[in-house]
Design an enzyme around this catalytic site. Structure first.
Site: not given
Ligand code: ADE
Length: 232
Positions: A12, A78, A175-176, A199
């Site tokens: 990234e 996501g 996640m951060e 995604d």
């Molecule tokens: N970062 C990118 N896609 C993610 C997902 N599906 N879940 C958690 N963190 C992500």
């Protein structure tokens, strides 16, 4: 004015690192911090690694050791809300933790002893970031709103639908961000974050995520960071 530029993963941030002409690597807390200049602005670039604890460590070191004045996070997420599709960009107004639950002592999602379940990003910095995204990626669909963090890679339609039902105003998951939001609130350091959707957090999330971070994430981050610092 010293700006921290942070991503979770090398994929990234690699294109941003390639832009720093004079960076000097400094090690702290098991991480490399690249201190240098971009468009004449002082920057500290670092990979936080993945998850809320790694993010909190990184944010703390940026403030305590590197004395940054503001933190900019750029990475992928996501998509959860309908209409938040792969390739879209989400600028975060606020973060919450979708996996935090200290009930019945505290309400579900509330961060204990903070009296809130969400931390807002800095309004002025977020506005600057939004303008930079519009300049850098004019044809990209842009969303602005709530992003949820958790120590889980959300990778099934069942889980993403459950999240959508429980938290209807969440645009995307990662996640951060919520950890950065909380640490920056503790220190009074302005924080803003942008996430490109890699995604849909569904059964195809794993493959979509991996191909996206190789192809697009780094170029997106570099274009946005450049546009932001040029104007800053
Ligand atoms: N970062 C990118 N896609 C993610 C997902 N599906 N879940 C958690 N963190 C992500």
């Amino acid at each position: 004015m010293r700006t921290a530029i942070v991503s979770a993963m090398h994929e990234e941030l690699s294109a941003v690192l390639a832009l720093l002409p004079d960076e000097q690597k400094q090690a702290a807390a098991g991480r490399d911090f690249w201190v240098g200049h971009l468009h004449g602005k002082e920057v500290v670039a670092v990979l936080s690694r993945i998850g809320k604890v790694a993010a909190a460590t990184t944010a703390t070191v940026l403030v305590e050791r590197f004395a940054v004045d503001r933190i900019l996070f750029t990475g992928v997420a996501g998509g959860i809300a309908r209409g938040v599709q792969r390739g879209d960009v989400v600028v975060a107004d606020a973060f919450m933790q979708h996996d935090l639950d200290a009930s019945p002592i505290f309400p579900r999602y509330e961060v204990p002893l903070y009296g809130t379940d969400r931390f807002g990003t800095d309004a002025a910095l977020t506005q600057e970031l939004l303008s930079a995204v519009k300049r850098a990626l004019p044809s990209t669909r842009l969303h602005r709103g709530l992003v949820a963090s958790g120590d889980r890679f959300v990778s099934s339609a069942a889980e993403s639908q459950a999240l959508m039902r429980a938290l209807p105003d969440v645009l995307a998951v990662e996640m951060e961000g919520a950890a950065f939001g909380q640490v920056c609130r503790d220190y009074g350091v302005p924080f803003a974050a942008i996430r490109t959707i890699s995604d849909r957090a569904d059964d195809a999330a794993h493959g979509d995520f991996l191909s996206f971070i190789d192809d697009v994430a780094s170029r997106h981050s570099a274009a946005i960071v450049e546009a932001f610092l040029r104007a800053a």
